[in-house]
Design a protein around this motif. Structure first.
Motif, PDB file in Angstrom:
ATOM      1  N   ALA A 105       0.837  -1.212   0.000  1.00  0.00           N
ATOM      2  CA  ALA A 105       0.000   0.000   0.000  1.00  0.00           C
ATOM      3  C   ALA A 105       0.868   1.258   0.000  1.00  0.00           C
ATOM      4  O   ALA A 105       0.569   2.230  -0.701  1.00  0.00           O
ATOM      5  CB  ALA A 105      -0.946  -0.014   1.197  1.00  0.00           C
ATOM      6  N   VAL A 106       1.953   1.247   0.763  1.00  0.00           N
ATOM      7  CA  VAL A 106       2.867   2.395   0.787  1.00  0.00           C
ATOM      8  C   VAL A 106       3.544   2.547  -0.579  1.00  0.00           C
ATOM      9  O   VAL A 106       3.678   3.668  -1.089  1.00  0.00           O
ATOM     10  CB  VAL A 106       3.907   2.231   1.920  1.00  0.00           C
ATOM     11  N   ALA A 118       1.131   4.152  -2.869  1.00  0.00           N
ATOM     12  CA  ALA A 118       1.040   5.600  -2.648  1.00  0.00           C
ATOM     13  C   ALA A 118       2.225   6.318  -3.292  1.00  0.00           C
ATOM     14  O   ALA A 118       2.058   7.377  -3.918  1.00  0.00           O
ATOM     15  CB  ALA A 118       0.973   5.896  -1.154  1.00  0.00           C
ATOM     16  N   GLY A 128      -3.551   2.219  -1.983  1.00  0.00           N
ATOM     17  CA  GLY A 128      -2.574   3.266  -1.693  1.00  0.00           C
ATOM     18  C   GLY A 128      -2.435   4.242  -2.841  1.00  0.00           C
ATOM     19  O   GLY A 128      -2.339   5.456  -2.638  1.00  0.00           O
ATOM     20  N   SER A 176      -3.551   8.310  -2.595  1.00  0.00           N
ATOM     21  CA  SER A 176      -2.579   9.380  -2.857  1.00  0.00           C
ATOM     22  C   SER A 176      -3.006  10.249  -4.027  1.00  0.00           C
ATOM     23  O   SER A 176      -2.856  11.478  -3.979  1.00  0.00           O
ATOM     24  CB  SER A 176      -1.190   8.787  -3.104  1.00  0.00           C
TER      25      SER A 176
END
Length: 153
Positions: A44-45, A48, A96, A100
């Motif tokens: 998920a990071v 983003a 993510g 974002s």
């Protein structure tokens, strides 16, 4: 002549002589695994970060930057799907990415947007979401070693 014992195939009764199989739970029924949760959070990071990078690259070099941003998104979504072996592997980076991009879409107090033009915005948003859906709904990944190579077995 029959031996007096009913056969499962003819009466519909369950087989009692079948070996017991211990089938592990999968999906939402599977027990929580800290390594799997950490991998999904990491994906998920990464999603983003790819969304932020795509947002910045897409308006800079319009046709090429848009293609590069969508290819990076597709690579991450499909790579997450292959890495995890489930749909959640594609959904985590897509979530993510979407968060974002939506946050960057809000603009700034001065009225500026990160996106350059309306066409690039629409193509990046719709293209990224379409790629995420395609990667999440792919058929099951092939299992190595599951097929003996013999037909009927």
């Amino acid at each position: 002549m029959s031996s007096g014992r009913p056969r499962a195939g003819r009466t519909g009764a369950p087989r009692t002589d079948a070996p017991a199989r211990d089938i592990p739970a999968t999906g939402l029924a599977a027990p929580l695994n800290p390594r799997r949760i950490a991998a999904l959070v990491g994906l998920a990071v990464l999603g983003a970060l790819v969304g932020i990078a795509g947002t910045l690259v897409q308006p800079a070099w319009f046709p090429g930057g848009l293609l590069l941003a969508l290819l990076a998104s597709a690579g991450l979504f499909y790579g997450g799907r292959c890495l995890m072996g489930t749909q959640t592997g594609a959904i985590a980076p897509a979530a993510g990415w979407l968060i974002s991009v939506i946050l960057l879409l809000g603009g700034r107090p001065e009225g500026d947007y990160v996106f350059g033009d309306e066409l690039g915005l629409a193509l990046f948003m719709l293209g990224g979401m379409a790629i995420a859906v395609i990667c999440a709904t792919l058929s099951r990944m092939p299992q190595l070693g599951a097929d003996s190579g013999r037909p009927g077995k």
